[in-house]
Design a protein around this motif. Structure first.
Motif, PDB file in Angstrom:
ATOM      1  N   GLY A 282     -37.496 -56.321  12.563  1.00 27.29           N
ATOM      2  CA  GLY A 282     -37.783 -55.600  11.324  1.00 27.29           C
ATOM      3  C   GLY A 282     -38.980 -56.155  10.587  1.00 27.29           C
ATOM      4  N   VAL A 283     -39.160 -57.478  10.597  1.00 29.55           N
ATOM      5  CA  VAL A 283     -40.301 -58.094   9.921  1.00 29.55           C
ATOM      6  C   VAL A 283     -41.606 -57.657  10.571  1.00 29.55           C
ATOM      7  N   ARG A 284     -41.626 -57.645  11.910  1.00 32.31           N
ATOM      8  CA  ARG A 284     -42.843 -57.242  12.617  1.00 32.31           C
ATOM      9  C   ARG A 284     -43.154 -55.768  12.375  1.00 32.31           C
ATOM     10  N   ARG A 285     -42.146 -54.934  12.399  1.00 29.97           N
ATOM     11  CA  ARG A 285     -42.365 -53.502  12.166  1.00 29.97           C
ATOM     12  C   ARG A 285     -42.803 -53.244  10.731  1.00 29.97           C
ATOM     13  N   TYR A 286     -42.232 -53.975   9.803  1.00 31.95           N
ATOM     14  CA  TYR A 286     -42.614 -53.852   8.390  1.00 31.95           C
ATOM     15  C   TYR A 286     -44.084 -54.218   8.190  1.00 31.95           C
ATOM     16  N   ALA A 287     -44.510 -55.324   8.812  1.00 33.39           N
ATOM     17  CA  ALA A 287     -45.908 -55.738   8.720  1.00 33.39           C
ATOM     18  C   ALA A 287     -46.832 -54.704   9.354  1.00 33.39           C
ATOM     19  N   ALA A 288     -46.408 -54.116  10.483  1.00 32.97           N
ATOM     20  CA  ALA A 288     -47.228 -53.085  11.134  1.00 32.97           C
ATOM     21  C   ALA A 288     -47.376 -51.862  10.241  1.00 32.97           C
ATOM     22  N   LEU A 289     -46.328 -51.503   9.540  1.00 34.53           N
ATOM     23  CA  LEU A 289     -46.408 -50.355   8.635  1.00 34.53           C
ATOM     24  C   LEU A 289     -47.332 -50.640   7.455  1.00 34.53           C
TER      25      LEU A 289
ATOM     26  N   THR B  38     -50.720 -48.627   6.536  1.00 37.59           N
ATOM     27  CA  THR B  38     -50.970 -48.078   5.200  1.00 37.59           C
ATOM     28  C   THR B  38     -52.331 -48.524   4.681  1.00 37.59           C
ATOM     29  N   ALA B  39     -52.655 -49.799   4.898  1.00 33.93           N
ATOM     30  CA  ALA B  39     -53.947 -50.310   4.448  1.00 33.93           C
ATOM     31  C   ALA B  39     -55.100 -49.624   5.190  1.00 33.93           C
ATOM     32  N   GLU B  40     -54.952 -49.395   6.487  1.00 38.04           N
ATOM     33  CA  GLU B  40     -55.999 -48.716   7.260  1.00 38.04           C
ATOM     34  C   GLU B  40     -56.221 -47.292   6.763  1.00 38.04           C
ATOM     35  N   LEU B  41     -55.137 -46.593   6.472  1.00 39.35           N
ATOM     36  CA  LEU B  41     -55.270 -45.217   5.979  1.00 39.35           C
ATOM     37  C   LEU B  41     -55.925 -45.188   4.605  1.00 39.35           C
ATOM     38  N   LEU B  42     -55.607 -46.177   3.768  1.00 43.71           N
ATOM     39  CA  LEU B  42     -56.210 -46.217   2.436  1.00 43.71           C
ATOM     40  C   LEU B  42     -57.704 -46.516   2.504  1.00 43.71           C
ATOM     41  N   ARG B  43     -58.137 -47.182   3.552  1.00 42.22           N
ATOM     42  CA  ARG B  43     -59.571 -47.408   3.719  1.00 42.22           C
ATOM     43  C   ARG B  43     -60.300 -46.110   4.064  1.00 42.22           C
TER      44      ARG B  43
ATOM     45  N   ILE C 141     -52.253 -39.187   1.739  1.00 44.71           N
ATOM     46  CA  ILE C 141     -51.497 -39.943   2.739  1.00 44.71           C
ATOM     47  C   ILE C 141     -50.012 -39.662   2.571  1.00 44.71           C
ATOM     48  N   GLY C 142     -49.322 -39.489   3.684  1.00 43.06           N
ATOM     49  CA  GLY C 142     -47.873 -39.299   3.683  1.00 43.06           C
ATOM     50  C   GLY C 142     -47.193 -40.273   4.619  1.00 43.06           C
ATOM     51  N   LEU C 143     -45.878 -40.356   4.531  1.00 44.00           N
ATOM     52  CA  LEU C 143     -45.128 -41.278   5.381  1.00 44.00           C
ATOM     53  C   LEU C 143     -45.259 -40.932   6.861  1.00 44.00           C
ATOM     54  N   TYR C 144     -45.382 -39.643   7.164  1.00 44.39           N
ATOM     55  CA  TYR C 144     -45.536 -39.239   8.562  1.00 44.39           C
ATOM     56  C   TYR C 144     -46.834 -39.792   9.146  1.00 44.39           C
ATOM     57  N   GLN C 145     -47.907 -39.781   8.350  1.00 46.25           N
ATOM     58  CA  GLN C 145     -49.179 -40.349   8.818  1.00 46.25           C
ATOM     59  C   GLN C 145     -49.066 -41.847   9.025  1.00 46.25           C
ATOM     60  N   ILE C 146     -48.345 -42.529   8.127  1.00 53.66           N
ATOM     61  CA  ILE C 146     -48.164 -43.972   8.268  1.00 53.66           C
ATOM     62  C   ILE C 146     -47.414 -44.295   9.555  1.00 53.66           C
ATOM     63  N   ALA C 147     -46.372 -43.501   9.832  1.00 56.47           N
ATOM     64  CA  ALA C 147     -45.608 -43.721  11.062  1.00 56.47           C
ATOM     65  C   ALA C 147     -46.469 -43.491  12.293  1.00 56.47           C
ATOM     66  N   GLU C 148     -47.273 -42.442  12.268  1.00 59.29           N
ATOM     67  CA  GLU C 148     -48.134 -42.144  13.416  1.00 59.29           C
ATOM     68  C   GLU C 148     -49.173 -43.227  13.634  1.00 59.29           C
TER      69      GLU C 148
ATOM     70  N   ALA D 130     -48.957 -46.402  12.745  1.00 58.42           N
ATOM     71  CA  ALA D 130     -48.294 -47.640  13.172  1.00 58.42           C
ATOM     72  C   ALA D 130     -47.594 -47.500  14.512  1.00 58.42           C
ATOM     73  N   ASP D 131     -47.529 -46.263  15.037  1.00 61.17           N
ATOM     74  CA  ASP D 131     -46.877 -45.976  16.311  1.00 61.17           C
ATOM     75  C   ASP D 131     -45.410 -46.395  16.278  1.00 61.17           C
ATOM     76  N   VAL D 132     -44.719 -45.974  15.223  1.00 60.08           N
ATOM     77  CA  VAL D 132     -43.286 -46.237  15.093  1.00 60.08           C
ATOM     78  C   VAL D 132     -42.591 -44.915  14.770  1.00 60.08           C
ATOM     79  N   PRO D 133     -41.305 -44.800  15.031  1.00 57.90           N
ATOM     80  CA  PRO D 133     -40.589 -43.558  14.722  1.00 57.90           C
ATOM     81  C   PRO D 133     -40.612 -43.285  13.211  1.00 57.90           C
ATOM     82  N   PRO D 134     -40.712 -42.020  12.819  1.00 60.86           N
ATOM     83  CA  PRO D 134     -40.696 -41.702  11.385  1.00 60.86           C
ATOM     84  C   PRO D 134     -39.446 -42.198  10.675  1.00 60.86           C
ATOM     85  N   ALA D 135     -38.320 -42.249  11.374  1.00 61.17           N
ATOM     86  CA  ALA D 135     -37.089 -42.726  10.738  1.00 61.17           C
ATOM     87  C   ALA D 135     -37.219 -44.181  10.292  1.00 61.17           C
TER      88      ALA D 135
END
Length: 337
Positions: free
Chosen positions: A112-119, A123-128, A135-142, A144-149
Motif C-alpha cells: 500500500g505504501v508503494r502504491r500510494y507513493a506511485a499515485l 498526480t504531480a506529473e499530471l499537475l505539471r 484532472i480526475g481520479l481516473y486519469q491518476i489511476a491510468e 500510475a498504472d493501477v486499478p481505479p478502485a
C-alpha cells in the motif's frame, strides 16, 4: 373540405368536454390507487431527473465529476427546462459534499505504501502538464498504472489527492530548511530571513505542482489547512532560531507576530503566482521588503551575534537551523556572550 355550420359548432363544443373527461379520468385513477394502498401515478412528464446508479455513478466520481440530482418545476415553461449543465438548477447531495472534502487514507506498510507513493507521483506529473480542474481520479489511476478502485480507496476525491500532495510538500520544504547554511553569509537577522525566503522560493518554483496547490488556490480547504499547520510550525520556532545565533529581545506573543510576517510573504507570492504562474524575482524582493519592514517594528536593526555564530564564521563552517530541529546539542544559554 368545408364543414356545415352545425357540425363546426358541435366539434368546438365537444373539445372542452373531452379535456375535462381526460382530467377526471386521471384524478379517478389516482384516487383508486390511494384507496388500494398503491402509489399514485406520477405526472405525464418526469418532474425529477434520475441520477446515475451503479457503474455510471462510480465512473463519474473517478473522473472527478460531481453527482447531481436535478429537480424541475412542473409549472415552469419549456424555456426553463433546458437539460444543459449550465442552465439546470442542480443541488448536490450532502453526502457527496462531505466526501468532496474527505481526507486521504495513507497506508502504513507494504504494498500500500508503494502504491500510494506511485499515485502521488502520478498526480504531480499530471499537475505539471494540466490545470488541476482538468484532472480526475481516473486519469491518476491510468498514469500510475493501477486499478481505479485502488485510487478510490486512498483518495475519495481528487481534492484528497491534492491534500496528500500538500502534505508531501510540507515534508520536503522542511528538508530544504534542514540544509546547513554557511555561517559567513549571516551577519544580520535580515540576512537569515532572505536566505530562508529564497530557499523557499526556489523550492516552489522548481515544483510547479506544489506551486499550483499552495499558491494557486486549487488545493481546496483541506490543502490550505495543511499549509496553515506548516506556517504555524514555522512561526512557533522562528524566535528560537534567531535566538540561537543572536541575542534576541523579549517579544510578547512572538508566534503571532512571526505568523503575520510569514502571511505577508505568502500574500505577495500568491499574487505573483496568479499573475505570472511563478514567483518572480520582482515579487520576491517586494515580499521580503514588506516582511522585514513589519519585523522591524519588534526587532532592532542590529542584534549582537552569539559566539556560536562567530566561531562558525571564523572557521569557515556551517550551521544547521531547522524549523523542526532539536537545539539541545547547541544551546545558546550554555555559551558565553
Amino acid at each position: 373540405m368545408l364543414l356545415p355550420l352545425d357540425r363546426k359548432l358541435a366539434f368546438l363544443m365537444a373539445r372542452p368536454v373531452l379535456s375535462g373527461a381526460a382530467k377526471i379520468s386521471r384524478e379517478r385513477k389516482a384516487d383508486l390507487a390511494v384507496h388500494r394502498g398503491q402509489k399514485a401515478p406520477g405526472p405525464a412528464r418526469n418532474a425529477r431527473r434520475r441520477r446515475p446508479h451503479g457503474r455510471a455513478r462510480r465512473e463519474q466520481r473517478l473522473r472527478g465529476c460531481p453527482v447531481f440530482e436535478t429537480h424541475l418545476d412542473p409549472k415552469a415553461g419549456w424555456q426553463d427546462r433546458d437539460f444543459g449543465m449550465a442552465s439546470i438548477k442542480a443541488t448536490e447531495k450532502p453526502a457527496a459534499a462531505r466526501k468532496r472534502g474527505a481526507s486521504p487514507r495513507a497506508p502504513s506498510r507494504g504494498r500500500g505504501v508503494r502504491r500510494y507513493a506511485a499515485l502521488l507521483d502520478a498526480t504531480a506529473e499530471l499537475l505539471r502538464e494540466e490545470a488541476p480542474d482538468a484532472i480526475g481520479l481516473y486519469q491518476i489511476a491510468e498514469r500510475a498504472d493501477v486499478p481505479p478502485a485502488s485510487v478510490y480507496h486512498f483518495f475519495p476525491t481528487k481534492e484528497a489527492a491534492y491534500v496528500a500532495l500538500a502534505s508531501r510538500c510540507s515534508e520536503e520544504l522542511l528538508d530544504v530548511h534542514r540544509t546547513p547554511i554557511e555561517a559567513r553569509l549571516i551577519e544580520t537577522w535580515q540576512d537569515l530571513y532572505r536566505i530562508d525566503a529564497r530557499r523557499a522560493m526556489e523550492f516552489y518554483n522548481s515544483n510547479p505542482p506544489y506551486l499550483k496547490i499552495i499558491y494557486g488556490g486549487y488545493g481546496g480547504v483541506d490543502a490550505h489547512n495543511v499549509d496553515k499547520v506548516l506556517a504555524l510550525s514555522f512561526s512557533t520556532s522562528s524566535y528560537d532560531r534567531l535566538n540561537r545565533i543572536f541575542h534576541m529581545p523579549v517579544i510578547r506573543e512572538p508566534e503571532k507576530k512571526f505568523e503575520i510576517r510569514l502571511g505577508i510573504l505568502d500574500s505577495v507570492w500568491q499574487i505573483s503566482v496568479r499573475r505570472h504562474g511563478t514567483i518572480t524575482e520582482e515579487y520576491f524582493e517586494e515580499s521580503t521588503k514588506a516582511a522585514i519592514a513589519y519585523a522591524r517594528l519588534y526587532i532592532p536593526d542590529h542584534l549582537e551575534p552569539r559566539e556560536f555564530l562567530l566561531d562558525a564564521a571564523r572557521n569557515g563552517g556551517t550551521i544547521e537551523l531547522p524549523y523542526d530541529g532539536d537545539d539541545e546539542d547547541a544551546s545558546p544559554d550554555d555559551e558565553g556572550d
